[in-house]
Scaffold this active site. Structure first.
Site, PDB file in Angstrom:
ATOM      1  N   ARG A   1       3.286 -12.594   0.585  1.00 47.28           N
ATOM      2  CA  ARG A   1       2.519 -13.595  -0.170  1.00 47.28           C
ATOM      3  C   ARG A   1       1.978 -13.044  -1.474  1.00 47.28           C
ATOM      4  NH1 ARG A   1      -2.775 -12.284  -0.513  1.00 47.28           N
ATOM      5  NH2 ARG A   1      -3.294 -10.628   0.938  1.00 47.28           N
TER       6      ARG A   1
ATOM      7  N   TYR B   1      -2.279  -5.389  10.417  1.00 43.22           N
ATOM      8  CA  TYR B   1      -0.887  -5.415  10.897  1.00 43.22           C
ATOM      9  C   TYR B   1      -0.672  -4.927  12.337  1.00 43.22           C
ATOM     10  CZ  TYR B   1      -0.091  -5.976   5.907  1.00 43.22           C
ATOM     11  OH  TYR B   1      -0.138  -6.420   4.616  1.00 43.22           O
TER      12      TYR B   1
ATOM     13  N   ASP C   1       2.059  -6.125  -5.286  1.00 47.34           N
ATOM     14  CA  ASP C   1       1.745  -5.206  -6.388  1.00 47.34           C
ATOM     15  C   ASP C   1       3.068  -4.531  -6.734  1.00 47.34           C
ATOM     16  OD1 ASP C   1       1.110  -2.821  -7.745  1.00 47.34           O
ATOM     17  OD2 ASP C   1      -0.647  -2.392  -6.489  1.00 47.34           O
TER      18      ASP C   1
ATOM     19  N   GLU D   1       3.104   5.345   7.733  1.00 45.45           N
ATOM     20  CA  GLU D   1       2.464   4.026   7.753  1.00 45.45           C
ATOM     21  C   GLU D   1       3.207   3.096   8.725  1.00 45.45           C
ATOM     22  OE1 GLU D   1       3.184   1.158   4.695  1.00 45.45           O
ATOM     23  OE2 GLU D   1       1.077   0.607   4.541  1.00 45.45           O
TER      24      GLU D   1
ATOM     25  N   CYS E   1      -0.490  -8.714   3.285  1.00 42.50           N
ATOM     26  CA  CYS E   1       0.317  -9.029   2.092  1.00 42.50           C
ATOM     27  C   CYS E   1       1.740  -9.357   2.529  1.00 42.50           C
ATOM     28  CB  CYS E   1       0.318  -7.852   1.137  1.00 42.50           C
ATOM     29  SG  CYS E   1      -1.306  -7.553   0.445  1.00 42.50           S
TER      30      CYS E   1
ATOM     31  N   TRP F   1      -4.411   3.938   2.702  1.00 37.91           N
ATOM     32  CA  TRP F   1      -5.268   2.864   3.218  1.00 37.91           C
ATOM     33  C   TRP F   1      -6.764   3.181   3.102  1.00 37.91           C
ATOM     34  CZ3 TRP F   1      -4.362  -2.064   4.056  1.00 37.91           C
ATOM     35  CH2 TRP F   1      -3.030  -2.471   4.182  1.00 37.91           C
TER      36      TRP F   1
HETATM   37  N1  THF Z   1      -3.419  -3.137  -2.648  1.00 36.38           N
HETATM   38  C1  THF Z   1      -2.857  -2.985  -3.864  1.00 36.38           C
HETATM   39  N2  THF Z   1      -3.559  -3.240  -4.955  1.00 36.38           N
HETATM   40  N3  THF Z   1      -1.581  -2.580  -3.985  1.00 36.38           N
HETATM   41  C2  THF Z   1      -0.820  -2.324  -2.881  1.00 36.38           C
HETATM   42  O1  THF Z   1       0.357  -1.948  -3.033  1.00 36.38           O
HETATM   43  C3  THF Z   1      -1.369  -2.491  -1.601  1.00 36.38           C
HETATM   44  N4  THF Z   1      -0.639  -2.286  -0.426  1.00 36.38           N
HETATM   45  C4  THF Z   1      -1.368  -1.832   0.734  1.00 36.38           C
HETATM   46  C5  THF Z   1      -2.640  -2.544   0.781  1.00 36.38           C
HETATM   47  N5  THF Z   1      -3.253  -2.981  -0.309  1.00 36.38           N
HETATM   48  C6  THF Z   1      -2.690  -2.884  -1.528  1.00 36.38           C
HETATM   49  C7  THF Z   1      -1.596  -0.332   0.607  1.00 36.38           C
HETATM   50  N6  THF Z   1      -0.417   0.338   0.206  1.00 36.38           N
HETATM   51  C8  THF Z   1      -0.253   3.179  -2.818  1.00 36.38           C
HETATM   52  C9  THF Z   1       0.918   2.774  -2.165  1.00 36.38           C
HETATM   53  C10 THF Z   1       0.842   1.805  -1.177  1.00 36.38           C
HETATM   54  C11 THF Z   1      -0.388   1.240  -0.834  1.00 36.38           C
HETATM   55  C12 THF Z   1      -1.530   1.630  -1.506  1.00 36.38           C
HETATM   56  C13 THF Z   1      -1.460   2.596  -2.483  1.00 36.38           C
HETATM   57  C14 THF Z   1      -0.204   4.255  -3.854  1.00 36.38           C
HETATM   58  O2  THF Z   1      -1.219   4.558  -4.472  1.00 36.38           O
HETATM   59  N7  THF Z   1       0.937   4.903  -4.075  1.00 36.38           N
HETATM   60  C15 THF Z   1       1.031   6.047  -4.998  1.00 36.38           C
HETATM   61  C16 THF Z   1       0.728   7.324  -4.265  1.00 36.38           C
HETATM   62  C17 THF Z   1       1.519   7.530  -3.007  1.00 36.38           C
HETATM   63  C18 THF Z   1       0.916   8.457  -1.956  1.00 36.38           C
HETATM   64  O3  THF Z   1      -0.243   8.883  -2.051  1.00 36.38           O
HETATM   65  O4  THF Z   1       1.631   8.753  -1.001  1.00 36.38           O
HETATM   66  C19 THF Z   1       2.426   6.044  -5.616  1.00 36.38           C
HETATM   67  O5  THF Z   1       2.576   6.625  -6.694  1.00 36.38           O
HETATM   68  O6  THF Z   1       3.348   5.450  -5.039  1.00 36.38           O
HETATM   69  C20 THF Z   1       0.764  -2.620  -0.270  1.00 36.38           C
HETATM   70  O7  THF Z   1       1.204  -3.062   0.921  1.00 36.38           O
END
Ligand code: THF
Length: 273
Positions: free
Chosen positions: A175, A94, A178, A58, A146, A80
């Site tokens: 800002r 970004y 999660d 990423e 974010c 994403w």
């Molecule tokens: N939206 C929400 N609701 N949370 C976020 O953390 C988030 N971001 C980015 C954009 N929108 C968001 C996306 N980043 C995961 C991790 C980071 C993300 C989105 C999803 C996630 O599901 N992680 C799991 C699986 C990891 C994997 O598949 O590699 C985990 O268990 O960590 C934050 O900037």
């Protein structure tokens, strides 16, 4: 990673229940700060297994200036997917703002190149900032940034301690955060970026300072957070970066090697979209 566990605890204890854009519901606090001395090890959460590969790809994708998820998908990264349109586009998020911010008079600004040059040539500057919050572009972004603004800060070597190189610190303003899914990714991502910028500027990594606006625990992450709090953190791993890379845009996935990562089992949680 006591800092991260303290944040979880703080939200659970002092947070207010608050509704949100996604309709999921959160417990939230406004305003918080954590500090990670990057000399103490690589700040990767140990109380659940983190998928570092997604974090590295990423970050490389941001640095390429890319805003289409095709590159991520090629490397098996799906974080994403939920936000992209049918062609994989996310709008001017970004990568676009970091590498090619467009001005009113038609110029294109590469904020990353500018920041690296300023760190090298004018390290005392108080303007070493990358801003992803491009107000005019917000309506075209599939998701507003974010982690929206970060600043670098250089301290000279402490010659009394025998240091020969200065230190590079970075502070991020986020800002919206999660705390269960995103924050462990965000910490590791900016810690790594600080180390990469330090290396190409011939500096040592200093602190990563993580400052938050609305930092929240989604209501469907509560049990996962409690499980993490019941676990004992392990010592931090160490990140080795190929020292031959001296150009911030020349890093490849293979240039990073994480050593001694001890972790508790992964914890699944649904992502709020
Ligand atoms: N939206 C929400 N609701 N949370 C976020 O953390 C988030 N971001 C980015 C954009 N929108 C968001 C996306 N980043 C995961 C991790 C980071 C993300 C989105 C999803 C996630 O599901 N992680 C799991 C699986 C990891 C994997 O598949 O590699 C985990 O268990 O960590 C934050 O900037």
């Amino acid at each position: 990673m006591e800092q991260y566990l303290s944040l979880l605890q703080h939200i659970i204890k002092d947070g207010v229940v608050k509704s949100d854009r996604t309709g999921t519901g959160t417990t939230s606090v406004f305003g918080y700060q954590m500090r990670f001395n990057l000399q103490d090890g690589f700040p990767l959460v140990t109380t659940k297994k983190l998928h570092l590969k997604s974090i590295i790809y990423e970050l490389l994708w941001f640095l390429k200036g890319d805003t289409n998820i095709a590159y991520l998908k090629e490397h098996g990264v799906s974080i994403w997917d939920e936000w992209a349109d049918a062609n994989g586009n996310l709008g001017p998020v970004y990568g676009k703002q970091w590498r090619s911010w467009e001005t009113r008079d038609g110029r294109v600004i590469d904020q990353i190149t500018d920041v690296v040059n300023t760190i090298k040539n004018n390290p005392d500057s108080r303007r070493i900032i990358v801003n992803a919050w491009n107000v005019g572009d917000l309506p075209d972004m599939k998701l507003s940034p974010c982690h929206c603004l970060f600043q670098f800060y250089v301290t000279p070597p402490d010659t009394a301690k025998g240091e020969t190189r200065g230190k590079l610190s970075c502070q991020l303003y986020q800002r919206s955060a999660d705390v269960f899914l995103g924050v462990p990714f965000n910490i590791a991502s900016y810690a790594l970026l600080t180390m990469m910028v330090a290396q190409v500027c011939d500096l040592e990594p200093g602190d990563f300072v993580h400052t938050f606006g609305d930092v929240h625990l989604y209501s469907n992450h509560m049990e996962q957070a409690q499980l993490q709090l019941s676990r004992q953190p392990y010592p931090l791993p160490v990140m080795k970066i190929n020292p031959a890379v001296k150009d911030i845009f020349a890093f490849n996935y293979e240039d990073f090697e994480l050593q001694n990562y001890q972790f508790h089992p992964a914890i699944k949680a649904p992502v709020a979209v």
